[in-house]
Design an enzyme around this catalytic site. Structure first.
Site, mmCIF file in Angstrom:
data_model
loop_
_atom_site.group_PDB
_atom_site.id
_atom_site.type_symbol
_atom_site.label_atom_id
_atom_site.label_comp_id
_atom_site.label_asym_id
_atom_site.label_seq_id
_atom_site.Cartn_x
_atom_site.Cartn_y
_atom_site.Cartn_z
ATOM 1 N N TYR A 1 0.781 -1.230 0.000
ATOM 2 C CA TYR A 1 0.000 0.000 0.000
ATOM 3 C C TYR A 1 0.816 1.285 0.000
ATOM 4 O O TYR A 1 0.256 2.360 -0.209
ATOM 5 C CB TYR A 1 -0.983 -0.019 1.171
ATOM 6 C CG TYR A 1 -2.043 -1.082 0.978
ATOM 7 C CD1 TYR A 1 -3.132 -0.846 0.145
ATOM 8 C CD2 TYR A 1 -1.919 -2.336 1.559
ATOM 9 C CE1 TYR A 1 -4.089 -1.818 -0.075
ATOM 10 C CE2 TYR A 1 -2.869 -3.321 1.335
ATOM 11 C CZ TYR A 1 -3.949 -3.062 0.515
ATOM 12 O OH TYR A 1 -4.884 -4.035 0.294
ATOM 13 N N PHE B 1 -10.933 -4.425 10.658
ATOM 14 C CA PHE B 1 -12.109 -4.229 9.813
ATOM 15 C C PHE B 1 -11.808 -4.690 8.407
ATOM 16 O O PHE B 1 -12.492 -4.413 7.476
ATOM 17 C CB PHE B 1 -12.559 -2.752 9.817
ATOM 18 C CG PHE B 1 -11.478 -1.750 9.456
ATOM 19 C CD1 PHE B 1 -11.241 -1.417 8.136
ATOM 20 C CD2 PHE B 1 -10.706 -1.154 10.444
ATOM 21 C CE1 PHE B 1 -10.262 -0.506 7.803
ATOM 22 C CE2 PHE B 1 -9.726 -0.231 10.126
ATOM 23 C CZ PHE B 1 -9.510 0.098 8.808
#
Length: 409
Positions: free
Chosen positions: A123, A409
């Site tokens: 990322y 999450f």
């Protein structure tokens, strides 16, 4: 046939999630967990890449509010469900998803995007920087003792069914959120995540337990945990696995840890996803026998750089011009003057000479106050162009408490 990237239709969710399970190794989630995440999925914020009828790429976002230094809750896209089918790697699928998603986040007015990375190396090229870390502990409770702070005797502990205790636990959690950067305010439905306890996933552990810490009839803390019974030549060596432990004051905090340390027929406590500055490190008699280990947790991406830097406060006065590199979101690139202190901040474009040069990834890492700009400069990732600018900015960005993301999450 060309691949198509589009917003997920509700009736496609099962196919989309099946693809995601395959991308993460092909092990099906428990039905209870699958049902929860179907209910939490914001389909209007979920993207799929389709090759004919096959879903070959996915990315979603949750509408979060993240605590930042100063206590503000800033809207943030909680990036999730990112996966590419093994048949379609290195064909630009992930890049197309990140491009579309960040454009959508910007259009929706969220200054931040945040994620937890299954593979952190992926990322950085999209501008995400590791901003919060998590602490894992495995404490030898047969040898490690706790130091009790004053007031612990005044805390009442009570075992309660986790479902029945949920509202009390959530009230404690909500009170803590503004005080520590990185914590997310619970959105409707997210309180159910902490109660997930599929029997098929227990692996020999007990069902989820909950103990409340109370003072004058009010909940001031809680711990949720499981016990894994283990025996070695008839000697009990069970493990207490702490899922959550939060409290509003030091006495309640210590009382809860003392409780889990003292559970019968156990000899160790394992806790993951703890803050790196957990006060427990100062309560234990032997840190080495607590075996602390840190891992990256929340990665932060500044989507609207000016709005993001204005949303937080600063621990020391700062007036610095940044030269920011941002190839993936070029609207952030260029010179920005940040002026701020503990009362507020402004951040606007400027033509003044640059004083610090860095990429948006470094600003993302420093944003929550847990990664110092000085440390990044030591790695060659921040360049000081005006003497003193690095010290000034590094001090200003630092938070009193380390940023922490309590759950995934």
């Amino acid at each position: 046939m060309a691949m198509e990237t589009r917003v997920l239709r509700p009736e496609e969710w099962d196919v989309w999630f099946d693809h995601l399970e395959l991308a993460f190794g092909g092990v099906p989630e428990a039905p209870e967990e699958r049902a929860l995440y179907e209910s939490l999925t914001e389909t209007e914020r979920s993207l799929g890449v389709w090759d004919g009828e096959a879903c070959v790429g996915s990315a979603g976002a949750f509408s979060f509010r993240v605590s930042v230094p100063g206590g503000a809750l800033v809207p943030a896209a909680g990036v999730t469900m990112v996966g590419v089918a093994p048949t379609h790697r290195r064909r630009g699928v992930l890049t197309s998803l990140m491009r579309r998603q960040l454009d959508d986040v910007r259009a929706g007015g969220e200054p931040l995007a945040v994620l937890t990375a299954s593979e952190p190396a992926i990322y950085g090229r999209f501008g995400y920087g590791p901003a919060a870390y998590t602490l894992a502990l495995h404490v030898d409770t047969a040898r490690v003792r706790l130091q009790r702070p004053p007031g612990a005797d005044g805390v009442r502990l009570r075992l309660v069914d986790p479902e029945r205790a949920l509202d009390a636990c959530e009230a404690v959690y909500a009170e803590l959120v503004p005080g520590r950067p990185g914590m997310t305010a619970r959105q409707p439905g997210w309180e159910r995540q902490a109660l997930l306890d599929p029997p098929s996933q227990r692996g020999g552990r007990s069902p989820l337990k909950c103990v409340l810490a109370e003072r004058d009839g009010k909940a001031v803390g809680y711990a949720r945990y499981r016990v894994r019974p283990e025996w070695n030549l008839s000697v009990a060596e069970g493990v207490v696995e702490v899922q959550d432990l939060d409290a509003l004051d030091p006495a309640a905090y210590a009382a809860l840890w003392e409780y889990v340390f003292g559970i019968d027929l156990t000899s160790s406590v394992r806790a993951t996803k703890r803050p790196v500055d957990d006060p427990l490190l100062h309560l234990v008699s032997d840190v080495r026998r607590s075996r602390p280990r840190t891992l990256d947790s929340m990665h932060v991406r500044l989507v609207d750089l000016g709005a993001a830097l204005e949303a937080r406060t600063y621990g020391a006065p700062v007036d610095v011009v940044f030269e920011v590199e941002d190839d993936f979101c070029p609207w952030n690139a260029g010179r920005w003057r940040l002026t701020g202190d503990a009362k507020g901040a402004s951040c606007a474009r400027t033509g003044d000479p640059a004083e610090l040069a860095l990429s948006v990834r470094e600003l993302g890492s420093a944003y929550l106050g847990g990664v110092s700009l000085a440390s990044l400069a030591g790695a060659g990732r921040v360049t000081e162009l005006r003497p003193g600018a690095l010290t000034e900015a590094s001090r200003a960005f630092t938070s009193d408490l380390a940023p922490w993301l309590p759950h995934g999450f």
